[in-house]
Design an enzyme around this catalytic site. Structure first.
Site, PDB file in Angstrom:
ATOM      1  CE  LYS A  38      16.546  51.813 -16.457  1.00 36.25           C
ATOM      2  NZ  LYS A  38      15.480  51.571 -16.594  1.00 36.25           N
ATOM      3  CE1 TYR A 245      -3.139  74.295   2.362  1.00 38.47           C
ATOM      4  CE2 TYR A 245      -1.013  73.593   1.735  1.00 38.47           C
ATOM      5  CZ  TYR A 245      -2.319  74.838   1.477  1.00 38.47           C
ATOM      6  OH  TYR A 245      -1.432  75.973   1.272  1.00 38.47           O
TER       7      TYR A 245
HETATM    8  C1  LIG Z   1      16.340  49.832 -16.322  1.00 39.61           C
HETATM    9  C2  LIG Z   1      15.995  48.926 -16.720  1.00 39.61           C
HETATM   10  C3  LIG Z   1      17.346  47.807 -16.683  1.00 39.61           C
HETATM   11  C4  LIG Z   1      18.043  48.092 -14.523  1.00 39.61           C
HETATM   12  O1  LIG Z   1      16.675  47.255 -13.998  1.00 39.61           O
HETATM   13  P1  LIG Z   1      16.675  47.524 -12.512  1.00 39.61           P
HETATM   14  O2  LIG Z   1      15.250  46.986 -11.841  1.00 39.61           O
HETATM   15  O3  LIG Z   1      16.521  49.090 -11.923  1.00 39.61           O
HETATM   16  O4  LIG Z   1      17.595  46.502 -11.669  1.00 39.61           O
HETATM   17  C5  LIG Z   1      17.833  46.704 -16.811  1.00 39.61           C
HETATM   18  N1  LIG Z   1      16.835  46.351 -18.521  1.00 39.61           N
HETATM   19  C6  LIG Z   1      17.078  47.235 -18.959  1.00 39.61           C
HETATM   20  C7  LIG Z   1      15.880  46.918 -19.721  1.00 39.61           C
HETATM   21  C8  LIG Z   1      15.868  48.890 -18.000  1.00 39.61           C
HETATM   22  O5  LIG Z   1      14.854  49.497 -18.632  1.00 39.61           O
END
Ligand SMILES: *Cc1c(COP(=O)(O)O)cnc(C)c1O
Length: 343
Positions: A38, A245
């Site tokens: 994702k 800044y």
């Molecule tokens: C993003 C996600 C993962 C992966 O989690 P990490 O902590 O990045 O390993 C696994 N399961 C779900 C439901 C997620 O939303």
């Protein structure tokens, strides 16, 4: 294709990514090991990650939404894609064509899938105590008659091995009547909680990309993402003059001003020495405030010249501790101005 070379690069080590996946797969024991891609593969590039992991033997990918699924399709041969946020009314026409499997989270999503594609595979997400997404345990029966392939749940505190919620969620997950479906509970940190948490399928994300979420990962997980920024200008700041800044730093000091700023996800938490570049093998601290497009580092005593490239210290656990950002934020916040160089 643009022909002007960018002044900012992300180096992405796909061999390290594959090595990280293999380590997580081994730690998953008999469970199949998937991969969360994702947010465009946590900023790394989902399509390149998918191709590399397909060659390594990974068979299951996860994205959040159908827009992400559409961007990733068609998949490398032999892979399946599962969409964690289920399916909305607007996504349904695309989702019902197949191509990816929704992870249904609500009674309305279950009803929607039953009405539109009752014979197509789906997964269920069941909430075991995180109170984010998912059906209540007692609602699993709403999906009776659908082809549920995997029942998932998600851990709220997997990165805190001693947290009471881990054992509580594990017990609640074990107690579910999943009616013969496969089961999946562990993210990256969950894999390190022990074999009890692996079930049939694991869902690592951050550790694939070099994130360290458990002491066991510190030695085993290899860094994947590097930042290289070009120097726009070198400057000798005299004693009594200030830098950047807010005038939060002052000379005398030789500084190098880099083509990198908070618009690139190098956020202001790296200001005032919290961040550093690695020059000739030594850390050179960030001087003054990170601004939108520029960041100064201490270049005193170096041979750096205008146009040189420097490597930013982007060791994820260290950068997170120093900047106050999470390792997830550091990766997913990287902006659009990087040229991604895969090696
Ligand atoms: C993003 C996600 C993962 C992966 O989690 P990490 O902590 O990045 O390993 C696994 N399961 C779900 C439901 C997620 O939303």
């Amino acid at each position: 294709m643009p022909c002007v070379p960018p002044a900012l690069r992300l180096t992405i080590d796909l061999d390290a990514l594959v090595a990280n996946w293999r380590w997580l797969a081994a730690r998953s024991g008999a469970a199949a090991c998937g991969a969360a891609v994702k947010a465009d593969g946590y900023g790394v590039g989902a399509a390149r990650v998918a191709a590399a992991l397909a060659r390594a033997g990974c068979r299951t990918l996860f994205v959040a939404t159908w827009a992400e699924a559409e961007a990733l399709l068609p998949l490398p041969h032999g892979m399946t894609l599962r969409v964690l946020h289920g399916v909305s009314e607007a996504e349904l026409p695309f989702a019902a064509r197949g191509g990816a499997v929704p992870v249904l989270n609500t009674p309305a999503q279950v009803a929607r899938w039953r009405a539109a594609a009752p014979d197509r595979p789906c997964d269920l997400m069941v909430d075991t105590g995180m109170n984010r997404l998912g059906l209540a345990p007692g609602e699993i029966g709403l999906a009776d008659g659908l082809s549920v392939e995997v029942v998932h749940s998600h851990l709220a505190c997997a990165d805190e091995p001693d947290h009471v919620l881990n054992a509580r969620q594990l017990a609640a997950f074990r107690a579910l009547d999943v009616r013969g479906a496969r089961r999946s509970l562990a993210n990256s940190a969950g894999i390190c909680l022990g074999p009890d948490y692996a079930f049939d399928l694991t869902r690592p994300g951050i550790a694939l990309y070099g994130g360290v979420q458990h002491a066991d990962m510190a030695e085993a997980i290899r860094p994947v993402v590097g930042i290289e920024a070009q120097i726009v200008q070198l400057r000798d700041v005299p004693a009594g003059e200030t830098i950047g800044y807010g005038a939060t730093a002052s000379g005398p000091m030789r500084i190098a001003v880099l083509n990198l700023g908070y618009a690139d996800g190098y956020l202001r938490g790296f200001s005032g020495g919290a961040g550093a570049a690695l020059v000739e093998g030594r850390p050179r601290p960030v001087v003054g405030r990170v601004s939108m497009d520029l960041t100064a580092i201490d270049a005193t005593g170096t041979a750096l010249r205008e146009g040189d490239w420097v490597t930013i210290d982007f060791d994820l656990p260290r950068a997170a501790a120093r900047s106050g950002l999470s390792q997830y934020e550091l990766l997913t916040g990287l902006g659009a101005r990087y040229q991604r160089a895969y090696r």
